[in-house]
Design a protein around this motif. Sequence first.
Motif, mmCIF file in Angstrom:
data_model
loop_
_atom_site.group_PDB
_atom_site.id
_atom_site.type_symbol
_atom_site.label_atom_id
_atom_site.label_comp_id
_atom_site.label_asym_id
_atom_site.label_seq_id
_atom_site.Cartn_x
_atom_site.Cartn_y
_atom_site.Cartn_z
ATOM 1 N N LEU A 1 31.495 28.448 -30.032
ATOM 2 C CA LEU A 1 31.376 28.556 -28.581
ATOM 3 C C LEU A 1 30.068 29.230 -28.192
ATOM 4 N N VAL A 2 29.706 30.306 -28.901
ATOM 5 C CA VAL A 2 28.464 31.032 -28.597
ATOM 6 C C VAL A 2 27.262 30.112 -28.754
ATOM 7 N N PHE A 3 27.178 29.421 -29.878
ATOM 8 C CA PHE A 3 26.024 28.561 -30.121
ATOM 9 C C PHE A 3 26.012 27.356 -29.175
ATOM 10 N N THR A 4 27.197 26.856 -28.825
ATOM 11 C CA THR A 4 27.256 25.733 -27.876
ATOM 12 C C THR A 4 26.779 26.166 -26.497
ATOM 13 N N LEU A 5 27.272 27.323 -26.023
ATOM 14 C CA LEU A 5 26.847 27.828 -24.720
ATOM 15 C C LEU A 5 25.354 28.118 -24.699
ATOM 16 N N LEU B 1 22.398 33.903 -24.565
ATOM 17 C CA LEU B 1 23.271 34.824 -25.316
ATOM 18 C C LEU B 1 22.574 35.343 -26.577
ATOM 19 N N LEU B 2 21.332 35.776 -26.409
ATOM 20 C CA LEU B 2 20.515 36.093 -27.581
ATOM 21 C C LEU B 2 21.161 37.170 -28.460
ATOM 22 N N ASP B 3 21.684 38.258 -27.855
ATOM 23 C CA ASP B 3 22.281 39.335 -28.655
ATOM 24 C C ASP B 3 23.426 38.824 -29.523
ATOM 25 N N LEU B 4 24.289 37.986 -28.919
ATOM 26 C CA LEU B 4 25.420 37.462 -29.684
ATOM 27 C C LEU B 4 24.969 36.495 -30.771
ATOM 28 N N VAL B 5 23.977 35.680 -30.467
ATOM 29 C CA VAL B 5 23.456 34.748 -31.477
ATOM 30 C C VAL B 5 22.883 35.527 -32.651
ATOM 31 N N VAL B 6 22.079 36.556 -32.332
ATOM 32 C CA VAL B 6 21.496 37.377 -33.398
ATOM 33 C C VAL B 6 22.594 38.101 -34.172
ATOM 34 N N PHE B 7 23.580 38.639 -33.444
ATOM 35 C CA PHE B 7 24.674 39.355 -34.089
ATOM 36 C C PHE B 7 25.421 38.464 -35.081
ATOM 37 N N LEU B 8 25.822 37.290 -34.621
ATOM 38 C CA LEU B 8 26.594 36.397 -35.487
ATOM 39 C C LEU B 8 25.774 35.928 -36.687
ATOM 40 N N GLY B 9 24.490 35.674 -36.445
ATOM 41 C CA GLY B 9 23.639 35.267 -37.565
ATOM 42 C C GLY B 9 23.415 36.397 -38.545
ATOM 43 N N PHE C 1 21.217 22.661 -10.565
ATOM 44 C CA PHE C 1 21.133 24.124 -10.445
ATOM 45 C C PHE C 1 22.514 24.792 -10.383
ATOM 46 N N PRO C 2 23.502 24.227 -9.635
ATOM 47 C CA PRO C 2 24.830 24.870 -9.650
ATOM 48 C C PRO C 2 25.420 24.978 -11.059
ATOM 49 N N LEU C 3 25.234 23.944 -11.874
ATOM 50 C CA LEU C 3 25.724 24.015 -13.259
ATOM 51 C C LEU C 3 25.001 25.122 -14.023
ATOM 52 N N LEU C 4 23.675 25.217 -13.830
ATOM 53 C CA LEU C 4 22.904 26.271 -14.500
ATOM 54 C C LEU C 4 23.385 27.645 -14.064
ATOM 55 N N LEU C 5 23.629 27.805 -12.747
ATOM 56 C CA LEU C 5 24.101 29.099 -12.248
ATOM 57 C C LEU C 5 25.456 29.455 -12.844
ATOM 58 N N THR C 6 26.318 28.456 -12.970
ATOM 59 C CA THR C 6 27.641 28.693 -13.571
ATOM 60 C C THR C 6 27.510 29.149 -15.021
ATOM 61 N N LEU C 7 26.621 28.467 -15.770
ATOM 62 C CA LEU C 7 26.422 28.843 -17.178
ATOM 63 C C LEU C 7 25.832 30.240 -17.300
ATOM 64 N N LEU C 8 24.871 30.574 -16.424
ATOM 65 C CA LEU C 8 24.261 31.905 -16.477
ATOM 66 C C LEU C 8 25.285 32.985 -16.146
ATOM 67 N N ALA D 1 22.926 26.731 -26.554
ATOM 68 C CA ALA D 1 22.171 25.475 -26.535
ATOM 69 C C ALA D 1 22.314 24.761 -25.192
ATOM 70 N N LEU D 2 23.550 24.771 -24.628
ATOM 71 C CA LEU D 2 23.790 24.092 -23.356
ATOM 72 C C LEU D 2 23.005 24.760 -22.220
ATOM 73 N N SER D 3 22.946 26.091 -22.220
ATOM 74 C CA SER D 3 22.210 26.809 -21.174
ATOM 75 C C SER D 3 20.727 26.480 -21.227
ATOM 76 N N LEU D 4 20.157 26.480 -22.428
ATOM 77 C CA LEU D 4 18.735 26.167 -22.553
ATOM 78 C C LEU D 4 18.453 24.718 -22.136
ATOM 79 N N ALA D 5 19.333 23.804 -22.553
ATOM 80 C CA ALA D 5 19.141 22.395 -22.194
ATOM 81 C C ALA D 5 19.258 22.191 -20.683
ATOM 82 N N THR D 6 20.253 22.879 -20.071
ATOM 83 C CA THR D 6 20.442 22.749 -18.621
ATOM 84 C C THR D 6 19.238 23.317 -17.868
ATOM 85 N N LEU D 7 18.668 24.439 -18.369
ATOM 86 C CA LEU D 7 17.484 25.010 -17.732
ATOM 87 C C LEU D 7 16.334 24.003 -17.749
#
Length: 542
Positions: free
Chosen positions: A152-156, A270-278, A174-181, A158-164
């Motif tokens: 879920l973390v990695f999907t969110l 979600l950089l902190d969580l991505v780094v944490f999990l990795g 933009f509403p989808l991007l705001l929801t993801l953020l 990647a999806l946030s960056l792609a939506t941006l």
Amino acid sequence: MNRLLALVRAGLDYLSGRAGRLREYRANWARPRTERYRDFEAIAAYHRLTVDASAGVDDKTWHDLDMDALFSRMENSVTPIGRQYLYKRLRTTSIDVDTLDHQHRAALALLDDEGLREDVQYHLLALTRPTADSVTTLLFDRQPTPSVARPLVFTLSALSLATLALTVAQPALFPLLLTLLTLNFLITEKYSHGLYAYSQGLSNLVTLLSVGLRIGCIRQADELAPAQALRSQRATIRRLRGKFRLLAFVRAGTNSLVNTLSFYLNLLCLLDLVVFLGSIRNLTRHRDALVVVFEHVASLDAALSVASYLQSVGTYCRPQFTTDATLELQDAHHPLIDDPKVNSLRLHRESMLITGTNMAGKTTFIKTVGLNVLLGQTIGICHASAARFERHSVHASIRRQDSLAQGKSYYRAEIEEILAFLTRPDSRPRPLLLIDEIFRGTNTIERIAASATVLNALVATNTVLVTSHDVELQSLLRDYRLCHFRENPDLEQMFDYQLREGPCDTRNAIKLLGLLGYPAEIVDSADALARDLDARKLGGGE
């Protein structure tokens, strides 16, 4: 070129404040750092997380032998992890002889070569911040695992960056991007507290690996086995540092600019969580190699403390370990006593009963023996002119008190301690038991009867050093050498603190009352009553 590098290093030292800190360590070399505050709960963390109860000093014995005070007398480390390593080393009696020799040679090399010593101290200064011991928790404690799923973390992210990226071309997204953020913000807030503590440990791990690389580059460190090991592992350490270095960029609390940038990156991906999990995956995969680096760096810092201590104490000896049930110390003294008196003992397959009045030196003597036996097995030195003994486990019953919280009386606490000695499984070599004033919490007749029975049982599987006022025990014990301390009314301080062979055959305790200023009528009455009790065979000794 070398001169230019030296000038550059001097400039960096000045700007970073390291030159001043090196001057501080130079000024405090071979001096007890009694002014330093020590958080023993934090210092004991490495020992607590890696303890082997069968191969160390138990809490009661550590307390009874004043080992916190000895640690404070010895500790002159640069880093928090060096303090932790020294503490664990002083509580670990299972260190093999080869390791003791390597550690002692490292301490001597640091003692003899000031340039080498200050090179090591210089590189260790990067780990002096108070949070540096968080790396200990990171490597040896169980790591937190967020309930959010890794996919879920990695999907969110990647999806946030792609939506941006798509929103730049399609503003309708933009509403989808705001929801993801918003979702990313809520997830980050939920785990931010735990991730902050974790990020500190991981940031300090990166620093630890950098310190290991620098120490591995010290060329003149031929006698420093940890430095040589770090030198041989530089490629591995460099690779490990690369795996964890990302957190050096995202770690919390560095400065406001990095914190602001980290905030927006967490919103976006979600950089902190991505780094944490990795990093959790990398920690699990490379933990053994990381622990080796930790132990090499921390052991060098602990060796600095031992080297400083050796220079401050002057006289000491290396113990000889035997397998013949001999316990021998020549001219042994207690390192925490100013102007200490020396005493010797030699036991071979026997124990010792030490009698005498209070303040004559009985308790200090058994502490001196126990402490030197422990130091011989943990840092490879004894405060004596010669030492020879087996690799004993040491157990003490010296300080006792009522436990109001647990509803235990003084006597009950005492008998539980002695019961633990009686029920401990047989082991080889024989444990060394230190017992001060056995069963002092009960009446004279029962104390003598219980003491004689218990001590005769203990001597079968243990080497026992026991003190008592009860001279009656001298005729009731088997396989105990009889020794005593006694007062000398002709001396101004009344005691010479010298161990004497044989049973105690003098009684001057009442005479000491007079020397200390008690009224003559009290002294005379006490003396007359003592003679009367002796005549009726009810006396309990001194």
